[in-house]
Design a protein around this motif. Sequence first.
Motif, PDB file in Angstrom:
ATOM      1  N   LEU A 106      20.117   1.545 -25.994  1.00  0.00           N
ATOM      2  CA  LEU A 106      18.985   1.437 -25.115  1.00  0.00           C
ATOM      3  C   LEU A 106      19.251   1.783 -23.385  1.00  0.00           C
ATOM      4  O   LEU A 106      19.886   1.040 -22.802  1.00  0.00           O
ATOM      5  CB  LEU A 106      18.248  -0.097 -24.832  1.00  0.00           C
ATOM      6  CG  LEU A 106      16.937  -0.257 -24.134  1.00  0.00           C
ATOM      7  CD1 LEU A 106      15.871   0.656 -24.792  1.00  0.00           C
ATOM      8  CD2 LEU A 106      16.546  -1.591 -24.400  1.00  0.00           C
ATOM      9  N   GLN A 109      15.753  -1.297 -20.232  1.00  0.00           N
ATOM     10  CA  GLN A 109      14.718  -2.103 -20.974  1.00  0.00           C
ATOM     11  C   GLN A 109      13.556  -2.172 -19.911  1.00  0.00           C
ATOM     12  O   GLN A 109      13.752  -2.695 -18.596  1.00  0.00           O
ATOM     13  CB  GLN A 109      14.980  -3.559 -21.180  1.00  0.00           C
ATOM     14  CG  GLN A 109      14.004  -4.339 -21.788  1.00  0.00           C
ATOM     15  CD  GLN A 109      14.794  -5.301 -22.813  1.00  0.00           C
ATOM     16  OE1 GLN A 109      15.909  -5.324 -23.252  1.00  0.00           O
ATOM     17  NE2 GLN A 109      13.990  -6.400 -23.336  1.00  0.00           N
ATOM     18  N   ASP A 112       7.535  -5.700 -20.005  1.00  0.00           N
ATOM     19  CA  ASP A 112       6.517  -5.875 -21.064  1.00  0.00           C
ATOM     20  C   ASP A 112       5.158  -5.011 -20.856  1.00  0.00           C
ATOM     21  O   ASP A 112       4.665  -4.369 -21.621  1.00  0.00           O
ATOM     22  CB  ASP A 112       6.339  -7.159 -21.322  1.00  0.00           C
ATOM     23  CG  ASP A 112       7.408  -7.944 -22.143  1.00  0.00           C
ATOM     24  OD1 ASP A 112       8.567  -7.246 -22.464  1.00  0.00           O
ATOM     25  OD2 ASP A 112       7.416  -9.075 -21.888  1.00  0.00           O
ATOM     26  N   SER A 115       5.915  -1.417 -21.442  1.00  0.00           N
ATOM     27  CA  SER A 115       6.285  -0.754 -22.931  1.00  0.00           C
ATOM     28  C   SER A 115       5.115  -1.080 -23.832  1.00  0.00           C
ATOM     29  O   SER A 115       4.905  -0.261 -24.784  1.00  0.00           O
ATOM     30  CB  SER A 115       7.747  -1.512 -23.249  1.00  0.00           C
ATOM     31  OG  SER A 115       7.358  -3.087 -23.278  1.00  0.00           O
ATOM     32  N   HIS A 150      10.834   4.365 -29.874  1.00  0.00           N
ATOM     33  CA  HIS A 150      11.581   4.565 -28.559  1.00  0.00           C
ATOM     34  C   HIS A 150      10.624   4.074 -27.440  1.00  0.00           C
ATOM     35  O   HIS A 150      11.212   3.567 -26.265  1.00  0.00           O
ATOM     36  CB  HIS A 150      12.101   5.863 -28.565  1.00  0.00           C
ATOM     37  CG  HIS A 150      10.950   6.873 -28.566  1.00  0.00           C
ATOM     38  ND1 HIS A 150      10.101   7.190 -29.709  1.00  0.00           N
ATOM     39  CD2 HIS A 150      10.551   7.680 -27.479  1.00  0.00           C
ATOM     40  CE1 HIS A 150       9.303   8.140 -29.271  1.00  0.00           C
ATOM     41  NE2 HIS A 150       9.680   8.365 -28.080  1.00  0.00           N
ATOM     42  N   ALA A 153      11.277   0.495 -25.663  1.00  0.00           N
ATOM     43  CA  ALA A 153      12.129   0.284 -24.693  1.00  0.00           C
ATOM     44  C   ALA A 153      12.644  -1.195 -24.885  1.00  0.00           C
ATOM     45  O   ALA A 153      12.898  -1.900 -23.963  1.00  0.00           O
ATOM     46  CB  ALA A 153      11.553   0.303 -23.594  1.00  0.00           C
ATOM     47  N   ARG A 154      12.926  -1.470 -26.289  1.00  0.00           N
ATOM     48  CA  ARG A 154      13.470  -2.960 -26.699  1.00  0.00           C
ATOM     49  C   ARG A 154      14.046  -2.628 -28.124  1.00  0.00           C
ATOM     50  O   ARG A 154      13.501  -1.937 -28.855  1.00  0.00           O
ATOM     51  CB  ARG A 154      12.769  -3.856 -26.586  1.00  0.00           C
ATOM     52  CG  ARG A 154      11.505  -4.070 -27.384  1.00  0.00           C
ATOM     53  CD  ARG A 154      10.767  -5.514 -27.394  1.00  0.00           C
ATOM     54  NE  ARG A 154       9.443  -5.353 -28.169  1.00  0.00           N
ATOM     55  CZ  ARG A 154       9.749  -5.449 -29.360  1.00  0.00           C
ATOM     56  NH1 ARG A 154      10.814  -5.845 -30.093  1.00  0.00           N
ATOM     57  NH2 ARG A 154       8.446  -5.458 -30.248  1.00  0.00           N
ATOM     58  N   PRO A 155      15.172  -3.551 -28.445  1.00  0.00           N
ATOM     59  CA  PRO A 155      15.319  -3.525 -29.877  1.00  0.00           C
ATOM     60  C   PRO A 155      14.460  -4.162 -30.910  1.00  0.00           C
ATOM     61  O   PRO A 155      13.686  -5.243 -30.383  1.00  0.00           O
ATOM     62  CB  PRO A 155      16.845  -4.414 -29.676  1.00  0.00           C
ATOM     63  CG  PRO A 155      17.301  -4.400 -28.261  1.00  0.00           C
ATOM     64  CD  PRO A 155      15.862  -4.460 -27.438  1.00  0.00           C
ATOM     65  N   GLN A 157      12.815  -7.129 -33.088  1.00  0.00           N
ATOM     66  CA  GLN A 157      13.315  -8.483 -33.514  1.00  0.00           C
ATOM     67  C   GLN A 157      13.826  -8.653 -34.742  1.00  0.00           C
ATOM     68  O   GLN A 157      13.406  -7.898 -35.699  1.00  0.00           O
ATOM     69  CB  GLN A 157      12.211  -9.339 -32.836  1.00  0.00           C
ATOM     70  CG  GLN A 157      11.859  -9.188 -31.501  1.00  0.00           C
ATOM     71  CD  GLN A 157      10.721  -9.834 -31.176  1.00  0.00           C
ATOM     72  OE1 GLN A 157      10.222 -10.668 -31.941  1.00  0.00           O
ATOM     73  NE2 GLN A 157      10.443  -9.742 -29.595  1.00  0.00           N
ATOM     74  N   ASP A 184      17.229   5.468 -28.812  1.00  0.00           N
ATOM     75  CA  ASP A 184      16.323   4.188 -28.569  1.00  0.00           C
ATOM     76  C   ASP A 184      15.370   4.140 -29.778  1.00  0.00           C
ATOM     77  O   ASP A 184      14.237   3.342 -29.697  1.00  0.00           O
ATOM     78  CB  ASP A 184      15.991   4.179 -27.158  1.00  0.00           C
ATOM     79  CG  ASP A 184      15.335   5.408 -26.684  1.00  0.00           C
ATOM     80  OD1 ASP A 184      15.374   6.462 -27.484  1.00  0.00           O
ATOM     81  OD2 ASP A 184      14.936   5.479 -25.590  1.00  0.00           O
TER      82      ASP A 184
END
Length: 248
Positions: A106, A109, A112, A115, A150, A153-155, A157, A184
Amino acid sequence: MSLDLQLEMLDERGYVLLPDVLEPLRIALLRCAIDDLQPIHWDYQGLLEHYKCVFNRNPLWLPFLDLPPLIALAEAALGADCHVIGQTAWRSHPGYPGMALHLDHLPMQLPDWLSERGDFTQPPQILTAQLYLSDIDHHIGPTWIVPGSHRAARPPQAGEQHWQGREAQPVLCKAGDALVFRSDVWHSGGANCTQSRARDMLQVHYGRRMVAQKFSPYLNWRFNPQVLEVATPRQRRLLGEHEEAEYD
């Protein structure tokens, strides 16, 4: 498929499938080459075989660093001075349980509020090209990708299988096809549920010039002189022989 359309698909979905990148003779050559590989440093064998930096083991791997459809897309997306940050061979045997949904890298990040809009895409920093050396169906274990993930912008969960209503989709294709995806985007490897078929694959990882080349085993790394002797100028650039720039 035009290069412009490929770039659009990378931007919108995070991946693009390129058909018929390898012909049968080269597929057979690579499968035989995987047969001969032995583990070095962090490589391993078992239900999943994994071999890093294969370009440095034998000159036969060199031409697969800059196959025309792949290098054209990599240079268009990452810049004409992009380079290779890895070339990895994989073989999953019957019984391999697969790999959970994840992303590889990534770059940044995002907050929120940005994204969650789902309409902003960071410029790609790393692309992976997966060259399939086996026909890929549901039984042998396809790659699964969540389109557009992608932009999260975070993995993902734990247990998360979709993003903004889009679920993971299997990439079903033929031997010789290549899947190119951003580092990503959320993806996973399926389980090999066959009785006798191995799933063979060669990956080439491309990065922008400012993405470091981290070749295992690092401090003990040495380029194979036999490889450098036959490498073309573009292949030498991909291996790190760049023109002088600001941070050199």
